[in-house]
Design a protein around this motif. Structure first.
Motif, short mmCIF file in Angstrom:
data_model
loop_
_atom_site.label_atom_id
_atom_site.label_comp_id
_atom_site.label_asym_id
_atom_site.label_seq_id
_atom_site.Cartn_x
_atom_site.Cartn_y
_atom_site.Cartn_z
N TYR A 44 1.26 -1.31 0.15
CA TYR A 44 -0.30 -0.13 -0.27
C TYR A 44 0.20 1.54 -0.22
CZ TYR A 44 -3.46 -3.14 1.50
OH TYR A 44 -4.30 -4.51 1.49
N VAL A 45 0.23 2.37 -0.56
CA VAL A 45 0.86 3.68 -0.57
C VAL A 45 0.39 5.18 -0.29
CG1 VAL A 45 3.10 3.09 -2.52
CG2 VAL A 45 0.49 4.21 -3.24
N SER A 46 1.21 5.57 0.53
CA SER A 46 0.08 7.01 1.01
C SER A 46 -0.96 6.80 1.83
CB SER A 46 -0.57 7.79 -0.48
OG SER A 46 -1.19 9.05 0.18
N LEU A 67 -6.62 4.48 3.02
CA LEU A 67 -5.61 4.50 2.06
C LEU A 67 -6.12 5.69 0.92
CD1 LEU A 67 -6.49 0.82 1.02
CD2 LEU A 67 -4.67 1.68 2.16
N VAL A 68 -5.10 6.33 1.41
CA VAL A 68 -5.44 8.32 0.84
C VAL A 68 -5.95 8.21 -0.99
CG1 VAL A 68 -4.87 10.69 0.71
CG2 VAL A 68 -5.19 9.04 2.46
N SER A 73 -4.59 6.00 -9.03
CA SER A 73 -4.70 6.83 -8.70
C SER A 73 -3.82 7.90 -8.47
CB SER A 73 -5.52 7.67 -7.52
OG SER A 73 -4.80 7.16 -5.93
N LEU A 74 -2.45 7.83 -7.93
CA LEU A 74 -1.54 8.38 -8.10
C LEU A 74 -0.75 8.15 -9.68
CD1 LEU A 74 0.79 7.49 -5.09
CD2 LEU A 74 -0.14 9.45 -5.15
#
Ligand code: FAD
Length: 557
Positions: A44-46, A67-68, A73-74
């Protein structure tokens, strides 16, 4: 403003959460052309690390809210090449590439960079305690840990839960586990090796937090480190230094973190005395092509000037912006951190900013502190509650060193105001002068921040001398202790050995007080005893006001 990455064509980022994701997003906003590759070891990121306890507890119901951003999405919004499950294994500084392992396929490959940014965060401390790796002992750092904890808690009928470590995460988890198991009678225990929980706060201030834990049924063991874990019956048992055995079916071990520096160490980058990567004010390591930020670095403490590791989300986010700026030729600098932090423990909020008294004493920095117990808002307006504030300042320069506050309401804004005051170098006199929001539902015409400044001014202008509750025992042999509270308050408890004269009767009863002994005067919060001291001093008595008064004395004892 000239925004250009110059000869930098490609930036590689290690770590895709608070610091790393901030660098990537700002970099793209500043420059559409630079290639950005972000490697994240996990899946996971961000994500919102700070929200993890609240999903475990059930207050944040929807896991997706944590999960921002996702890699997709990035990619879509910022054109960032995000690679999850990709662990950077080493850095080749000479040839400017990193070696990366794809954790799904085990494939290893190289990725070249012009600039490398390290934001790998921190690792939970796992000292070599016997049995620490037994199944059922968890630490909370990321989404994977959270999922594992929830799966474990959902698969059993927990009866005994043990949290090891009374820091911010440990206390948030105690609160949230109580919330999760609100309808069943789970016994919650907290073991802390220090004499008190929440090490960044001073002892007098955390006493209220510890009372709140006890009030909520937490079995609190202080000053008693865990020395081993064993399996016991169908669960686990922890043994403490004092010989106690605590049975538990679930154990959370969160005693703190250490900066994740293995990549930097292997690459020969300089590490500071506190174990974090050394960086300059533009967050460059000793290698001008490598930046580092977040929990893995050492930063300057803005009050003490000491270098230290301050693992908080605010600094990591702001540092991300600065790294992106510097890569784009903007002359931004990170000045340092104040360690401003806050947490909620059941019905109480505790917050801290700047330096505490312990640290100042250790560094031999002369300080003075005052305590007060003001109302969160006008006491005549419904819902007001009492908060406790400790203001620490320099008696020489009158500048503010730090503040701590504990209360049910309004703690955050007072500590935020004082954090701003410290950052801008304001003095106790400025606190008195600040014009802050006031209407009865929100504050008082003299806000608690103003009051803190006024009390400190009274001390520094010798309108009153103060005595700290921790020094009371040493003083009482040679002094007379005078309680100036009302009769009903006295009936609810008093400091042993004190003489009682309510403030409103004091002028008429001065003859009852011997003049040959110094006096220590106290009331409930310190305000009436200040009035009493002013009467007494003008009538030839020598006296000291017990700062923090009966409330702080009772918390200490
Ligand atoms: P992180 O956000 O931890 O990101 C580092 C990432 O790097 C990790 O995902 C890791 O997997 C990855 N990584 C590490 N090594 C490698 C490698 N070799 N290759 C690829 N990827 C790698 N702070 C607050 O101020 N307030 C709070 O309320 C608060 N609550 C918190 C609650 C919890 C449960 C936790 C765990 C932390 C909390 N924090 C809080 C602290 C805050 O989350 C951190 O200070 C912040 O996330 C640090 O950012 P960072 O980028 O340095 O590290």
């Amino acid at each position: 403003m000239n925004i250009s990455t110059g000869s930098i064509k490609k930036v590689v980022i290690v770590g895709g959460v608070a610091g790393g994701a901030n660098v990537a997003a700002r970099l793209r906003r500043l420059n559409e052309n630079v290639e950005i590759v972000m490697f994240e070891r996990g899946g996971y990121v961000s994500f919102a690390n700070c929200g993890l306890p609240y999903h475990i507890g059930g207050e944040i119901v929807d896991r997706h809210k944590l999960l921002v951003h996702t890699p997709e999405s990035l990619r879509k919004r910022f054109n960032i090449d995000v690679r999850i499950n990709s662990e950077v294994m080493s850095i080749n500084r000479k040839e400017k590439f990193v070696s990366v392992k794809d954790r799904k396929s085990d494939r290893e490959f190289r990725e070249a960079f012009d600039v490398l940014v390290l934001s790998p965060g921190a690792t939970p401390l796992r000292p070599a305690i016997k049995g620490i790796d037994l199944p059922g002992i968890f630490s909370l750092r990321d989404i994977h840990d959270m999922d594992a904890i929830i799966e474990n808690l959902s698969s059993m009928r927990a009866k005994n839960i043990l949290i090891v470590g009374g820091g911010f995460i440990g206390l948030e988890m105690i609160e949230q586990l109580k919330h999760r198991f609100a309808s069943s009678d789970v016994r919650l225990s907290l073991v802390e090796s220090n004499p008190h929980v929440l090490a960044p706060l001073d002892f007098e201030m955390v006493a209220r937090v510890e009372e709140e834990l006890l009030k909520n049924g937490v079995n609190l063991l202080l000053n008693d480190p865990v020395t081993s874990f064993e399996t016991s019956g169908s669960g686990l048992a922890a043994f403490t230094k004092s010989g106690k055995k605590i049975e538990a079916d679930f154990i959370l071990f969160n005693i703190g973190v250490r900066p994740e520096t293995s990549l930097a160490v292997d690459a020969g980058l300089e590490i500071g005395a506190r174990g974090g990567i050394k960086v300059d004010s533009q967050l460059r390591t000793g290698d001008p092509s490598i930046f580092a930020l977040g929990d893995c670095i050492e930063t300057k403490h803005l009050v003490t000037g000491e270098s230290g590791v301050i693992p908080l989300a605010g600094p990591a986010n702001r540092q991300g912006r600065i790294v992106a700026d510097v890569i784009c030729g903007i002359d931004s600098h990170y000045k340092g951190s104040l360690g401003t932090a806050i947490l909620r423990v059941f019905g109480l909020t505790a917050a801290v900013t700047g330096a505490n008294e312990k640290t100042l004493n250790r560094l031999g920095i002369e300080s003075q502190s005052v305590f007060l117990h003001p109302s969160s808002h006008a006491s005549y307006y419904p819902g007001a509650s009492s908060m406790s504030i400790k203001l620490i300042y320099s008696p020489k320069t009158r500048k503010i060193f730090g503040a701590q506050a504990v209360g049910a309401d309004g703690v955050d804004k007072r500590v935020d105001v004082i954090a701003t005051a410290i950052y801008t170098g304001l003095t106790i006199d400025d606190l008195t002068d600040l014009e802050l929001c006031y209407a009865p539902p929100f504050s008082s015409a003299k806000d608690p921040v103003n009051l803190a400044g006024m009390i400190a001014q009274n001390v520094e202008e010798n309108l009153v001398q103060i005595l700290h509750p921790k020094d009371l025992a040493a003083e009482t042999a040679s002094s007379l202790l005078l309680d100036v509270r009302d009769q009903e308050e006295r009936e609810n408890g008093f400091i042993p050995g004190s003489k009682h004269i309510p403030l409103n009767e004091l002028r008429g009863r001065l003859s009852e007080i011997p003049k040959d002994k110094p006096l220590v005067v106290y009331c409930q919060s310190g305000q009436r005893s200040y009035n009493a001291c002013r009467i007494l001093m003008q009538n030839g008595f020598r006296c000291k006001n017990l700062t923090g008064a009966y409330k702080t004395w009772r918390a200490l004892s």
